[in-house]
Design a protein around this motif. Structure first.
Motif, PDB file in Angstrom:
ATOM      1  N   SER A  20       5.804   3.388 -21.571  1.00  0.00           N
ATOM      2  CA  SER A  20       5.416   2.427 -22.611  1.00  0.00           C
ATOM      3  C   SER A  20       5.717   0.962 -21.793  1.00  0.00           C
ATOM      4  O   SER A  20       4.897   0.316 -23.253  1.00  0.00           O
ATOM      5  N   GLU A  21       6.370   1.130 -20.777  1.00  0.00           N
ATOM      6  CA  GLU A  21       6.253  -1.070 -20.674  1.00  0.00           C
ATOM      7  C   GLU A  21       5.146  -1.473 -20.162  1.00  0.00           C
ATOM      8  O   GLU A  21       4.357  -1.886 -20.413  1.00  0.00           O
ATOM      9  N   ALA A  22       4.417   0.049 -19.212  1.00  0.00           N
ATOM     10  CA  ALA A  22       3.497  -0.322 -18.778  1.00  0.00           C
ATOM     11  C   ALA A  22       2.107  -0.834 -19.529  1.00  0.00           C
ATOM     12  O   ALA A  22       1.238  -1.355 -19.373  1.00  0.00           O
ATOM     13  N   THR A  23       1.582   0.577 -20.753  1.00  0.00           N
ATOM     14  CA  THR A  23       0.971   0.606 -21.519  1.00  0.00           C
ATOM     15  C   THR A  23       0.857  -0.470 -22.267  1.00  0.00           C
ATOM     16  O   THR A  23       0.222  -1.485 -23.118  1.00  0.00           O
ATOM     17  N   ASP A  24       2.387  -1.116 -22.981  1.00  0.00           N
ATOM     18  CA  ASP A  24       2.612  -2.375 -23.453  1.00  0.00           C
ATOM     19  C   ASP A  24       1.952  -4.148 -22.713  1.00  0.00           C
ATOM     20  O   ASP A  24       1.794  -4.870 -23.397  1.00  0.00           O
ATOM     21  N   CYS A  26      -0.292  -3.911 -20.395  1.00  0.00           N
ATOM     22  CA  CYS A  26      -1.903  -3.478 -20.681  1.00  0.00           C
ATOM     23  C   CYS A  26      -2.740  -4.110 -21.889  1.00  0.00           C
ATOM     24  O   CYS A  26      -3.416  -4.946 -22.281  1.00  0.00           O
ATOM     25  N   ARG A  27      -1.812  -3.706 -23.315  1.00  0.00           N
ATOM     26  CA  ARG A  27      -2.236  -3.725 -24.495  1.00  0.00           C
ATOM     27  C   ARG A  27      -1.970  -5.495 -24.401  1.00  0.00           C
ATOM     28  O   ARG A  27      -2.684  -5.825 -25.245  1.00  0.00           O
ATOM     29  N   GLY A  28      -1.146  -6.189 -24.420  1.00  0.00           N
ATOM     30  CA  GLY A  28      -0.755  -7.547 -24.796  1.00  0.00           C
ATOM     31  C   GLY A  28      -1.902  -8.419 -23.612  1.00  0.00           C
ATOM     32  O   GLY A  28      -1.312  -9.354 -23.483  1.00  0.00           O
ATOM     33  N   GLY A  29      -2.611  -8.015 -22.781  1.00  0.00           N
ATOM     34  CA  GLY A  29      -3.588  -8.593 -21.988  1.00  0.00           C
ATOM     35  C   GLY A  29      -3.136  -8.889 -20.872  1.00  0.00           C
ATOM     36  O   GLY A  29      -3.409  -9.877 -20.314  1.00  0.00           O
ATOM     37  N   HIS A  30      -2.068  -8.573 -20.111  1.00  0.00           N
ATOM     38  CA  HIS A  30      -1.508  -8.948 -18.737  1.00  0.00           C
ATOM     39  C   HIS A  30      -2.270  -8.065 -17.921  1.00  0.00           C
ATOM     40  O   HIS A  30      -1.430  -8.596 -16.131  1.00  0.00           O
ATOM     41  N   VAL A  31      -2.727  -7.435 -17.599  1.00  0.00           N
ATOM     42  CA  VAL A  31      -3.166  -6.900 -16.777  1.00  0.00           C
ATOM     43  C   VAL A  31      -5.087  -6.689 -16.597  1.00  0.00           C
ATOM     44  O   VAL A  31      -5.503  -6.995 -17.642  1.00  0.00           O
ATOM     45  N   ARG A  32      -5.205  -7.198 -15.550  1.00  0.00           N
ATOM     46  CA  ARG A  32      -7.018  -7.468 -14.857  1.00  0.00           C
ATOM     47  C   ARG A  32      -7.273  -6.162 -13.639  1.00  0.00           C
ATOM     48  O   ARG A  32      -6.299  -6.084 -12.681  1.00  0.00           O
ATOM     49  N   VAL A  33      -8.264  -5.619 -14.031  1.00  0.00           N
ATOM     50  CA  VAL A  33      -8.755  -4.457 -13.027  1.00  0.00           C
ATOM     51  C   VAL A  33     -10.207  -5.227 -12.302  1.00  0.00           C
ATOM     52  O   VAL A  33     -10.791  -5.429 -13.065  1.00  0.00           O
ATOM     53  N   ASN A  34      -9.987  -5.702 -10.794  1.00  0.00           N
ATOM     54  CA  ASN A  34     -11.066  -6.190 -10.630  1.00  0.00           C
ATOM     55  C   ASN A  34     -11.632  -7.654 -11.487  1.00  0.00           C
ATOM     56  O   ASN A  34     -12.996  -7.969 -11.374  1.00  0.00           O
ATOM     57  N   PRO A  37     -10.649  -7.622 -17.690  1.00  0.00           N
ATOM     58  CA  PRO A  37      -8.988  -7.525 -18.785  1.00  0.00           C
ATOM     59  C   PRO A  37      -9.274  -6.239 -18.729  1.00  0.00           C
ATOM     60  O   PRO A  37      -9.909  -5.283 -18.803  1.00  0.00           O
ATOM     61  N   ALA A  38      -7.690  -5.239 -18.716  1.00  0.00           N
ATOM     62  CA  ALA A  38      -7.942  -3.906 -18.534  1.00  0.00           C
ATOM     63  C   ALA A  38      -7.092  -3.856 -20.022  1.00  0.00           C
ATOM     64  O   ALA A  38      -5.669  -4.256 -19.817  1.00  0.00           O
ATOM     65  N   LYS A  39      -7.472  -2.348 -20.191  1.00  0.00           N
ATOM     66  CA  LYS A  39      -7.028  -1.619 -21.194  1.00  0.00           C
ATOM     67  C   LYS A  39      -5.953  -0.510 -21.014  1.00  0.00           C
ATOM     68  O   LYS A  39      -6.647  -0.344 -19.282  1.00  0.00           O
ATOM     69  N   PRO A  40      -4.551   0.094 -21.476  1.00  0.00           N
ATOM     70  CA  PRO A  40      -4.013   1.090 -20.912  1.00  0.00           C
ATOM     71  C   PRO A  40      -4.794   1.885 -19.808  1.00  0.00           C
ATOM     72  O   PRO A  40      -4.214   2.983 -18.977  1.00  0.00           O
ATOM     73  N   ALA A  41      -6.426   2.519 -21.057  1.00  0.00           N
ATOM     74  CA  ALA A  41      -6.975   3.203 -19.908  1.00  0.00           C
ATOM     75  C   ALA A  41      -7.993   3.618 -19.293  1.00  0.00           C
ATOM     76  O   ALA A  41      -8.285   4.239 -19.040  1.00  0.00           O
ATOM     77  N   THR A  42      -7.968   2.014 -18.679  1.00  0.00           N
ATOM     78  CA  THR A  42      -8.915   1.956 -17.829  1.00  0.00           C
ATOM     79  C   THR A  42      -8.779   2.529 -16.481  1.00  0.00           C
ATOM     80  O   THR A  42      -7.455   2.413 -16.350  1.00  0.00           O
ATOM     81  N   ARG A  53       1.348  -9.555 -14.739  1.00  0.00           N
ATOM     82  CA  ARG A  53       2.130 -10.238 -15.281  1.00  0.00           C
ATOM     83  C   ARG A  53       3.065  -9.353 -15.439  1.00  0.00           C
ATOM     84  O   ARG A  53       2.840  -8.608 -17.120  1.00  0.00           O
ATOM     85  N   VAL A  54       3.921  -8.961 -14.717  1.00  0.00           N
ATOM     86  CA  VAL A  54       5.606  -7.951 -14.770  1.00  0.00           C
ATOM     87  C   VAL A  54       6.816  -8.317 -14.913  1.00  0.00           C
ATOM     88  O   VAL A  54       6.733  -9.205 -13.489  1.00  0.00           O
ATOM     89  N   HIS A  55       7.884  -9.253 -15.343  1.00  0.00           N
ATOM     90  CA  HIS A  55       8.375  -9.367 -15.547  1.00  0.00           C
ATOM     91  C   HIS A  55       8.650 -10.893 -14.969  1.00  0.00           C
ATOM     92  O   HIS A  55       9.267 -11.246 -14.048  1.00  0.00           O
TER      93      HIS A  55
END
Length: 121
Positions: A20-24, A26-34, A37-42, A53-55
């Motif tokens: 759930s932390e990983a999903t949050d 992604c939803r917060g816009g802190h994950v980019r793939v290539n 911006p990545a949604k949790p299901a990317t 951006r984690v911790h």
């Protein structure tokens, strides 16, 4: 397995402590793939670059192996190549105003000096 969800992959390689932390993250816009911006299901596959951006720290990892189940730490480290920038130093970067105990309330001049120190840092 060719690809998996980015939130599940971040959890399985132990960048995030819970799914759930990983999903949050992604939803917060802190994950980019290539770079996008990545949604949790990317989906991520071998060779993709994942920036997260984690911790409070920016992590950049390249996918070497796709897994979707949480594994032990020695195996998880083999699933990615860490290209993260070095963590910031723990040295205090800005000076701070220190007053002797018992000197009373700061005067107007003292407050101006304190504000100057705060603005520099």
């Amino acid at each position: 397995m060719d690809s998996t969800r980015v939130d599940r992959w971040l959890w399985s390689i132990r960048l995030c402590s819970t799914r759930s932390e990983a999903t949050d993250v992604c939803r917060g816009g802190h994950v980019r793939v290539n770079g996008r911006p990545a949604k949790p299901a990317t989906t991520v596959s071998i060779g993709d670059e994942v920036a997260a951006r984690v911790h409070g720290r920016d992590r950049v990892v390249e996918v070497v192996r796709v897994i979707d189940k949480r594994v032990g730490a020695p195996i998880a480290v083999e699933c990615y190549v860490d290209r993260s920038p070095p963590p910031p130093s723990r040295e205090p970067s800005a000076a701070y105003a220190e007053r002797s105990r018992g000197t009373g309330r700061p005067t107007k001049r003292d407050r101006r000096q304190i504000e100057r120190l705060r603005d520099r840092g």
